[in-house]
Design a protein around this motif. Structure first.
Motif, PDB file in Angstrom:
ATOM      1  N   LEU A  19       0.826  -1.212   0.000  1.00  0.00           N
ATOM      2  CA  LEU A  19       0.000   0.000   0.000  1.00  0.00           C
ATOM      3  C   LEU A  19       0.858   1.260   0.000  1.00  0.00           C
ATOM      4  CD1 LEU A  19      -2.824  -1.025   2.477  1.00  0.00           C
ATOM      5  CD2 LEU A  19      -3.019  -0.699   0.022  1.00  0.00           C
ATOM      6  N   ALA A  20       1.927   1.255   0.771  1.00  0.00           N
ATOM      7  CA  ALA A  20       2.815   2.420   0.817  1.00  0.00           C
ATOM      8  C   ALA A  20       3.487   2.639  -0.535  1.00  0.00           C
ATOM      9  CB  ALA A  20       3.861   2.239   1.907  1.00  0.00           C
ATOM     10  N   ALA A  21       3.935   1.563  -1.183  1.00  0.00           N
ATOM     11  CA  ALA A  21       4.570   1.683  -2.491  1.00  0.00           C
ATOM     12  C   ALA A  21       3.572   2.188  -3.530  1.00  0.00           C
ATOM     13  CB  ALA A  21       5.146   0.339  -2.922  1.00  0.00           C
ATOM     14  N   THR A  22       2.324   1.746  -3.449  1.00  0.00           N
ATOM     15  CA  THR A  22       1.294   2.195  -4.380  1.00  0.00           C
ATOM     16  C   THR A  22       1.014   3.683  -4.204  1.00  0.00           C
ATOM     17  OG1 THR A  22       0.304  -0.002  -4.346  1.00  0.00           O
ATOM     18  CG2 THR A  22      -1.070   1.793  -5.159  1.00  0.00           C
ATOM     19  N   VAL A  23       0.909   4.125  -2.966  1.00  0.00           N
ATOM     20  CA  VAL A  23       0.659   5.547  -2.698  1.00  0.00           C
ATOM     21  C   VAL A  23       1.822   6.394  -3.192  1.00  0.00           C
ATOM     22  CG1 VAL A  23       0.436   7.240  -0.838  1.00  0.00           C
ATOM     23  CG2 VAL A  23      -0.937   5.167  -0.799  1.00  0.00           C
ATOM     24  N   VAL A  24       3.038   5.956  -2.941  1.00  0.00           N
ATOM     25  CA  VAL A  24       4.214   6.707  -3.395  1.00  0.00           C
ATOM     26  C   VAL A  24       4.265   6.758  -4.919  1.00  0.00           C
ATOM     27  CG1 VAL A  24       6.745   6.641  -3.495  1.00  0.00           C
ATOM     28  CG2 VAL A  24       5.572   6.329  -1.317  1.00  0.00           C
ATOM     29  N   LEU A  25       3.949   5.655  -5.575  1.00  0.00           N
ATOM     30  CA  LEU A  25       3.955   5.621  -7.038  1.00  0.00           C
ATOM     31  C   LEU A  25       2.934   6.597  -7.622  1.00  0.00           C
ATOM     32  CD1 LEU A  25       5.057   4.188  -9.601  1.00  0.00           C
ATOM     33  CD2 LEU A  25       3.104   2.656  -9.381  1.00  0.00           C
ATOM     34  N   ALA A  27       1.700   9.230  -6.127  1.00  0.00           N
ATOM     35  CA  ALA A  27       2.125  10.594  -5.799  1.00  0.00           C
ATOM     36  C   ALA A  27       3.209  11.068  -6.759  1.00  0.00           C
ATOM     37  CB  ALA A  27       2.627  10.653  -4.364  1.00  0.00           C
ATOM     38  N   MET A  28       4.144  10.178  -7.100  1.00  0.00           N
ATOM     39  CA  MET A  28       5.196  10.546  -8.050  1.00  0.00           C
ATOM     40  C   MET A  28       4.633  10.778  -9.445  1.00  0.00           C
ATOM     41  SD  MET A  28       8.273   8.077  -6.736  1.00  0.00           S
ATOM     42  CE  MET A  28       9.347   8.452  -8.094  1.00  0.00           C
ATOM     43  N   LEU A  29       3.651   9.977  -9.836  1.00  0.00           N
ATOM     44  CA  LEU A  29       2.999  10.169 -11.136  1.00  0.00           C
ATOM     45  C   LEU A  29       2.270  11.505 -11.187  1.00  0.00           C
ATOM     46  CD1 LEU A  29       2.204   9.023 -13.914  1.00  0.00           C
ATOM     47  CD2 LEU A  29       0.211   8.030 -12.779  1.00  0.00           C
ATOM     48  N   ALA A  30       1.555  11.831 -10.115  1.00  0.00           N
ATOM     49  CA  ALA A  30       0.845  13.113 -10.068  1.00  0.00           C
ATOM     50  C   ALA A  30       1.820  14.281 -10.105  1.00  0.00           C
ATOM     51  CB  ALA A  30      -0.025  13.182  -8.818  1.00  0.00           C
ATOM     52  N   LEU A  31       2.929  14.178  -9.373  1.00  0.00           N
ATOM     53  CA  LEU A  31       3.929  15.240  -9.391  1.00  0.00           C
ATOM     54  C   LEU A  31       4.533  15.393 -10.777  1.00  0.00           C
ATOM     55  CD1 LEU A  31       5.605  17.318  -7.835  1.00  0.00           C
ATOM     56  CD2 LEU A  31       7.261  15.510  -7.405  1.00  0.00           C
ATOM     57  N   TYR A  32       4.783  14.284 -11.458  1.00  0.00           N
ATOM     58  CA  TYR A  32       5.322  14.366 -12.815  1.00  0.00           C
ATOM     59  C   TYR A  32       4.328  15.035 -13.762  1.00  0.00           C
ATOM     60  CZ  TYR A  32       6.783  13.126 -17.478  1.00  0.00           C
ATOM     61  OH  TYR A  32       7.125  13.187 -18.790  1.00  0.00           O
ATOM     62  N   LEU A  33       3.074  14.617 -13.688  1.00  0.00           N
ATOM     63  CA  LEU A  33       2.076  15.177 -14.600  1.00  0.00           C
ATOM     64  C   LEU A  33       1.874  16.666 -14.369  1.00  0.00           C
ATOM     65  CD1 LEU A  33      -0.610  12.380 -14.744  1.00  0.00           C
ATOM     66  CD2 LEU A  33       0.993  13.043 -16.525  1.00  0.00           C
TER      67      LEU A  33
END
Length: 64
Positions: A19-25, A27-33
């Motif tokens: 779950l933590a890895a999914t949330v981080v992934l 969040a990183m995708l949203a920051l990139y977009l």
């Protein structure tokens, strides 16, 4: 003294790590977009850039 019932809702460590890895992934995708995509992954050209333009300025990221 009051007794409180707390059911066993513990999450095992592998599920918590997933779950933590999914949330981080995500969040990183949203920051990139929002921050760095300049139309590179969107098929509509600069649509994503224009959609996220104000958010980019609010976060202090340069875009032009």
């Amino acid at each position: 003294m009051a007794l409180a019932y707390s059911p066993d809702t513990s999450i095992d460590s592998t599920r918590l790590a997933f779950l933590a890895a999914t949330v981080v992934l995500f969040a990183m995708l949203a920051l990139y977009l929002v921050g760095f995509d300049q139309g590179a992954i969107s098929r509509t050209g600069m649509y994503m850039h224009e959609l996220m333009h104000d958010g980019r300025h609010l976060m202090g990221l340069p875009c032009h």
